[in-house]
Design a protein around this motif. Structure first.
Motif, PDB file in Angstrom:
ATOM      1  N   SER A 171       0.818  -1.205   0.000  1.00 44.79           N
ATOM      2  CA  SER A 171       0.000   0.000   0.000  1.00 44.79           C
ATOM      3  C   SER A 171       0.855   1.259   0.000  1.00 44.79           C
ATOM      4  O   SER A 171       0.595   2.206  -0.747  1.00 44.79           O
ATOM      5  CB  SER A 171      -0.936  -0.005   1.217  1.00 44.79           C
ATOM      6  OG  SER A 171      -1.839   1.080   1.164  1.00 44.79           O
ATOM      7  N   VAL A 172       1.892   1.280   0.814  1.00 44.66           N
ATOM      8  CA  VAL A 172       2.788   2.442   0.864  1.00 44.66           C
ATOM      9  C   VAL A 172       3.454   2.668  -0.491  1.00 44.66           C
ATOM     10  O   VAL A 172       3.578   3.801  -0.971  1.00 44.66           O
ATOM     11  CB  VAL A 172       3.854   2.254   1.965  1.00 44.66           C
ATOM     12  CG1 VAL A 172       4.951   3.311   1.843  1.00 44.66           C
ATOM     13  CG2 VAL A 172       3.203   2.342   3.333  1.00 44.66           C
ATOM     14  N   THR A 173       3.869   1.577  -1.134  1.00 47.64           N
ATOM     15  CA  THR A 173       4.527   1.688  -2.435  1.00 47.64           C
ATOM     16  C   THR A 173       3.578   2.232  -3.491  1.00 47.64           C
ATOM     17  O   THR A 173       3.937   3.097  -4.290  1.00 47.64           O
ATOM     18  CB  THR A 173       5.069   0.313  -2.873  1.00 47.64           C
ATOM     19  OG1 THR A 173       5.943  -0.195  -1.866  1.00 47.64           O
ATOM     20  CG2 THR A 173       5.822   0.422  -4.188  1.00 47.64           C
ATOM     21  N   LEU A 174       2.338   1.746  -3.512  1.00 46.85           N
ATOM     22  CA  LEU A 174       1.363   2.224  -4.482  1.00 46.85           C
ATOM     23  C   LEU A 174       1.016   3.692  -4.247  1.00 46.85           C
ATOM     24  O   LEU A 174       0.889   4.478  -5.197  1.00 46.85           O
ATOM     25  CB  LEU A 174       0.095   1.369  -4.423  1.00 46.85           C
ATOM     26  CG  LEU A 174       0.243  -0.084  -4.893  1.00 46.85           C
ATOM     27  CD1 LEU A 174      -1.034  -0.867  -4.615  1.00 46.85           C
ATOM     28  CD2 LEU A 174       0.588  -0.132  -6.376  1.00 46.85           C
ATOM     29  N   GLN A 220      -9.903   0.209   0.917  1.00 51.29           N
ATOM     30  CA  GLN A 220      -9.731  -0.968   1.764  1.00 51.29           C
ATOM     31  C   GLN A 220      -8.279  -1.179   2.157  1.00 51.29           C
ATOM     32  O   GLN A 220      -7.981  -1.485   3.308  1.00 51.29           O
ATOM     33  CB  GLN A 220     -10.273  -2.203   1.059  1.00 51.29           C
ATOM     34  CG  GLN A 220     -10.316  -3.437   1.961  1.00 51.29           C
ATOM     35  CD  GLN A 220     -10.960  -4.614   1.286  1.00 51.29           C
ATOM     36  OE1 GLN A 220     -11.006  -4.698   0.058  1.00 51.29           O
ATOM     37  NE2 GLN A 220     -11.469  -5.558   2.067  1.00 51.29           N
ATOM     38  N   ARG A 221      -7.364  -1.023   1.195  1.00 49.86           N
ATOM     39  CA  ARG A 221      -5.941  -1.228   1.545  1.00 49.86           C
ATOM     40  C   ARG A 221      -5.403  -0.075   2.382  1.00 49.86           C
ATOM     41  O   ARG A 221      -4.379  -0.212   3.059  1.00 49.86           O
ATOM     42  CB  ARG A 221      -5.104  -1.442   0.286  1.00 49.86           C
ATOM     43  CG  ARG A 221      -4.967  -0.245  -0.628  1.00 49.86           C
ATOM     44  CD  ARG A 221      -3.978  -0.508  -1.747  1.00 49.86           C
ATOM     45  NE  ARG A 221      -3.908   0.551  -2.718  1.00 49.86           N
ATOM     46  CZ  ARG A 221      -3.271   1.713  -2.517  1.00 49.86           C
ATOM     47  NH1 ARG A 221      -2.666   1.942  -1.370  1.00 49.86           N
ATOM     48  NH2 ARG A 221      -3.242   2.637  -3.465  1.00 49.86           N
ATOM     49  N   GLN A 222      -6.074   1.085   2.321  1.00 49.73           N
ATOM     50  CA  GLN A 222      -5.673   2.214   3.141  1.00 49.73           C
ATOM     51  C   GLN A 222      -6.500   2.257   4.424  1.00 49.73           C
ATOM     52  O   GLN A 222      -6.851   3.325   4.907  1.00 49.73           O
ATOM     53  CB  GLN A 222      -5.857   3.521   2.370  1.00 49.73           C
ATOM     54  CG  GLN A 222      -4.888   3.704   1.220  1.00 49.73           C
ATOM     55  CD  GLN A 222      -5.138   4.970   0.434  1.00 49.73           C
ATOM     56  OE1 GLN A 222      -6.251   5.478   0.393  1.00 49.73           O
ATOM     57  NE2 GLN A 222      -4.100   5.483  -0.186  1.00 49.73           N
ATOM     58  N   ALA A 223      -6.780   1.088   4.957  1.00 48.14           N
ATOM     59  CA  ALA A 223      -7.508   0.994   6.219  1.00 48.14           C
ATOM     60  C   ALA A 223      -6.696   1.688   7.308  1.00 48.14           C
ATOM     61  O   ALA A 223      -5.509   1.946   7.129  1.00 48.14           O
ATOM     62  CB  ALA A 223      -7.741  -0.479   6.566  1.00 48.14           C
ATOM     63  N   ALA A 250       0.748   3.109   9.366  1.00 48.65           N
ATOM     64  CA  ALA A 250       2.087   2.675   8.955  1.00 48.65           C
ATOM     65  C   ALA A 250       2.692   3.674   7.982  1.00 48.65           C
ATOM     66  O   ALA A 250       3.885   3.995   8.049  1.00 48.65           O
ATOM     67  CB  ALA A 250       2.013   1.288   8.317  1.00 48.65           C
ATOM     68  N   GLN A 251       1.887   4.187   7.059  1.00 52.15           N
ATOM     69  CA  GLN A 251       2.389   5.142   6.085  1.00 52.15           C
ATOM     70  C   GLN A 251       2.797   6.441   6.768  1.00 52.15           C
ATOM     71  O   GLN A 251       3.834   7.034   6.458  1.00 52.15           O
ATOM     72  CB  GLN A 251       1.329   5.422   5.016  1.00 52.15           C
ATOM     73  CG  GLN A 251       1.829   6.336   3.901  1.00 52.15           C
ATOM     74  CD  GLN A 251       0.785   6.510   2.821  1.00 52.15           C
ATOM     75  OE1 GLN A 251      -0.344   6.087   2.996  1.00 52.15           O
ATOM     76  NE2 GLN A 251       1.160   7.126   1.737  1.00 52.15           N
ATOM     77  N   GLN A 252       1.974   6.916   7.704  1.00 56.15           N
ATOM     78  CA  GLN A 252       2.298   8.155   8.397  1.00 56.15           C
ATOM     79  C   GLN A 252       3.571   8.016   9.220  1.00 56.15           C
ATOM     80  O   GLN A 252       4.404   8.923   9.269  1.00 56.15           O
ATOM     81  CB  GLN A 252       1.120   8.551   9.287  1.00 56.15           C
ATOM     82  CG  GLN A 252      -0.112   8.978   8.493  1.00 56.15           C
ATOM     83  CD  GLN A 252      -1.362   9.068   9.345  1.00 56.15           C
ATOM     84  OE1 GLN A 252      -1.309   8.799  10.551  1.00 56.15           O
ATOM     85  NE2 GLN A 252      -2.470   9.427   8.731  1.00 56.15           N
TER      86      GLN A 252
END
Length: 223
Positions: A172-175, A195-198, A204-206
């Protein structure tokens, strides 16, 4: 079926094709094509013993990968016929399990532009493919060249919501990283993206963004 014959057949269906696959992977007169890219993917299973099996949506690769894993087992003694020796890599899925697995599959396309003469853009699609693959996604590639000589690469990305949570976070982070960069276009269903950015994914991305400073969301090795 005699298990010695069975093992020999598995070997023929995988390692026995190595020379032909290596030749096919070189491509034709016009460069790489779908057949050569499939040959490259199959060869990876012969060299990487721990490579995970591809998904059900890639039946040719899945069949080949299972043959490789079966052939890697020690050959049984001649005449050995115990059915306990050979076990499929995965038992057959029930209809319910199969439906659940298909329901969890996600697919999207990332279009990557590599303009002619732009040295910084060269190879960015290959780098993104390696990054996604290393994180557990299955990626197939097709490319074209426009009238100006610019290369346009399409990465067909497949992953599953049943994958380990850390893999889904990394994918998700990569996309999201690609979606924010010029020269990349992520074509994805809104529902799949949400959905993947739940919440767990966004956290995790932040956290990753805070450790990377001003270049938010950058993925090492892609650019």
């Amino acid at each position: 079926m005699d298990q010695t014959f069975n093992h020999g057949q598995q070997w023929a269906d995988s390692y026995g094709q190595q020379a032909a696959l290596e030749k096919q992977a070189e491509g034709g007169f016009f460069g790489k094509n779908a057949a050569s890219r499939e040959a490259e993917e199959k060869l990876k299973f012969l060299t990487d013993k721990d490579r995970p099996l591809p998904g059900l949506l890639a039946p040719a690769l899945l069949e080949f990968a299972r043959a490789v894993k079966a052939a890697d087992r020690p050959a049984p003694a001649v005449g050995f016929e115990s059915r306990a020796y050979y076990q499929p890599e995965h038992a057959g899925l029930s209809l319910t399990e199969y439906a659940a697995k298909r329901e969890a599959e996600r697919q999207l396309v990332v279009r990557v532009q590599e303009p002619v003469g732009d040295r910084q853009a060269a190879g960015r699609a290959d780098a993104l493919q390696r990054s996604l693959t290393s994180k557990g996604a299955t990626v197939s590639v097709s490319d074209t060249v426009d009238a100006q000589g610019n290369r346009v690469i399409e990465l067909a990305v497949q992953y599953s919501m049943q994958q380990p949570r850390h893999e889904l976070k990394d994918i998700s982070v990569t996309l999201d990283w690609a979606a924010e960069r010029k020269g990349y276009e992520v074509q994805e269903r809104e529902a799949d993206r949400a959905q993947r950015q739940a919440p767990g994914q966004r956290e995790a991305q932040q956290a990753k963004s805070r450790t990377q400073g001003p270049r938010r969301g950058q993925v090492t090795g892609i650019g």
